[in-house]
Write a protein that holds these residues in place. Structure first.
Motif, PDB file in Angstrom:
ATOM      1  N   ARG A   1       0.853  -1.174   0.000  1.00 58.47           N
ATOM      2  CA  ARG A   1       0.000   0.000   0.000  1.00 58.47           C
ATOM      3  C   ARG A   1       0.890   1.225   0.000  1.00 58.47           C
ATOM      4  N   PRO A   2       0.614   2.217  -0.846  1.00 62.52           N
ATOM      5  CA  PRO A   2       1.474   3.404  -0.894  1.00 62.52           C
ATOM      6  C   PRO A   2       1.622   4.052   0.482  1.00 62.52           C
ATOM      7  N   HIS A   3       2.847   4.496   0.770  1.00 62.26           N
ATOM      8  CA  HIS A   3       3.125   5.110   2.067  1.00 62.26           C
ATOM      9  C   HIS A   3       2.313   6.384   2.267  1.00 62.26           C
ATOM     10  N   ALA A   4       1.866   6.589   3.481  1.00 58.13           N
ATOM     11  CA  ALA A   4       1.378   7.911   3.876  1.00 58.13           C
ATOM     12  C   ALA A   4       2.577   8.839   4.033  1.00 58.13           C
ATOM     13  N   ILE A   5       2.367  10.124   3.880  1.00 61.06           N
ATOM     14  CA  ILE A   5       3.457  11.088   4.009  1.00 61.06           C
ATOM     15  C   ILE A   5       4.102  10.989   5.383  1.00 61.06           C
ATOM     16  N   ALA A   6       3.295  10.780   6.420  1.00 65.02           N
ATOM     17  CA  ALA A   6       3.837  10.638   7.770  1.00 65.02           C
ATOM     18  C   ALA A   6       4.752   9.415   7.867  1.00 65.02           C
ATOM     19  N   MET A   7       4.417   8.349   7.156  1.00 63.91           N
ATOM     20  CA  MET A   7       5.275   7.163   7.141  1.00 63.91           C
ATOM     21  C   MET A   7       6.610   7.475   6.484  1.00 63.91           C
ATOM     22  N   ASP A   8       6.572   8.187   5.369  1.00 61.61           N
ATOM     23  CA  ASP A   8       7.819   8.565   4.692  1.00 61.61           C
ATOM     24  C   ASP A   8       8.708   9.391   5.621  1.00 61.61           C
TER      25      ASP A   8
END
Length: 337
Positions: free
Chosen positions: A75-82
């Motif tokens: 699943r594409p990363h959330a910005i917070a995950m990045d």
């Protein structure tokens, strides 16, 4: 390793990622995804062993790359995950070559724990305190979906002796607002539940709109769950303050002006079902229909001009202060890609 010397951690991709980060959204919401990701990375670090004649910092950084890519493929990363992953990469790259492996791993685990404690746990409490000061006795608060931070805000307001009511608006897919209603009701808070399609009929009774952001861009634009921008526009139409809650670790050094350049696609089948007898099942075979594409966007973008106040753990800020916060707090980790 394949040569049988010392095994590297495979538990991260085989277990944690498949359980937590798959397309079924077992864990959803940017904060929950960050917590789960860092927990998986912490387990990976526990299992990691430095190969002979290798530098831990360089080798561990290389080993992280395919695992992070695997999560993104699920699943594409959330910005917070990045941002959290950049933080960990920065810590890994900062390890001195002479540091013993056990000490280095201990420092990385401690850094992860401190990151979660400072940027999520303590920050959420501070955000709740700041936001509670903006809410008056008798206010009717409108929010969107489920927000753990807003629950803390409501708790802080109630402890201060103020009496408020909350309108939870929700989208049919996914309907996270149901959990929000149950939580608020258990706190004896007067709560109303409406679908987002009905928001224009109740906005005149609302005194403040308070939502939690998924991320905040360099230009002050707010990335939120799809529907947030519509709430902001409805609030502006009725001259209702639109207040956004956001941890500063979710700030991003990218600029967004629309929802099409960077986004995530949700389940398209969830939006083609229709309960009407007349149109029931009409688009069930939409994939076989020529020249028809069904797009379900997960996020939308709210322009900075529609945001009344941005509540962070540092202070209540205007959206114009976002670039200052990013450069002051996160300049050292922005290049850790």
């Amino acid at each position: 390793d394949e040569d049988g010397r010392r095994p590297h951690a495979r538990s991260f991709t085989q277990h944690k990622a498949n359980i937590w980060m798959n397309k079924d959204r077992i864990v959803d919401g940017s904060t929950a995804r960050v917590v789960s990701t860092l927990a998986a990375l912490k387990r990976f670090i526990n299992d990691y062993r430095t190969p002979e004649s290798c530098d831990l910092s360089r080798d561990l950084a290389e080993k992280l790359l395919p695992n992070v890519a695997f999560l993104n493929a699920c699943r594409p990363h959330a910005i917070a995950m990045d941002n959290a992953i950049r933080f960990l990469k920065h810590k890994v790259n900062s390890i001195e070559a002479s540091m013993p492996e056990a000490q280095a791993k201990d420092e990385l685990r401690t850094a992860i724990d401190d990151y979660l404690q400072e940027n999520i746990n303590l920050a959420s409490s501070t955000i709740a305190s700041h936001a509670a000061s903006l809410i008056d006795d008798g206010d009717v608060i409108l929010t969107f979906g489920y927000s753990a931070v807003l629950i803390e805000v409501v708790e802080a307001v109630c402890k201060g002796g103020s009496n408020i009511s909350v309108v939870v608006v929700d989208s049919p897919h996914p309907s996270s607002g149901v959990s929000m209603v149950k939580k608020l009701s258990s706190m004896s808070v007067t709560t109303y539940y409406r679908l987002i399609t009905d928001v224009t009929h109740i906005m005149h009774k609302v005194t403040k709109v308070v939502v939690e952001a998924e991320a905040v861009m360099m230009n002050g634009a707010i990335q939120g769950i799809c529907g947030t921008a519509g709430l902001a526009l409805a609030a502006a139409t009725h001259d209702t303050p639109f207040i956004v809650l956001c941890h500063t670790y979710k700030f991003c050094n990218n600029d967004l002006t629309d929802s099409l350049v960077i986004n995530e696609l949700g389940d398209a089948d969830s939006i083609v079902s229709c309960p009407s007898r007349e149109y029931f099942g009409l688009l069930d075979n939409w994939r076989e229909t020529q020249n028809l594409n069904v797009v379900s966007l997960v996020y939308d973008v709210t322009p900075a001009c529609l945001v009344t106040a941005l509540v962070t753990e540092q202070s209540v800020l205007p959206t114009s202060a976002v670039p200052v916060i990013i450069r002051r707090n996160y300049a050292d980790i922005l290049g850790q890609d």
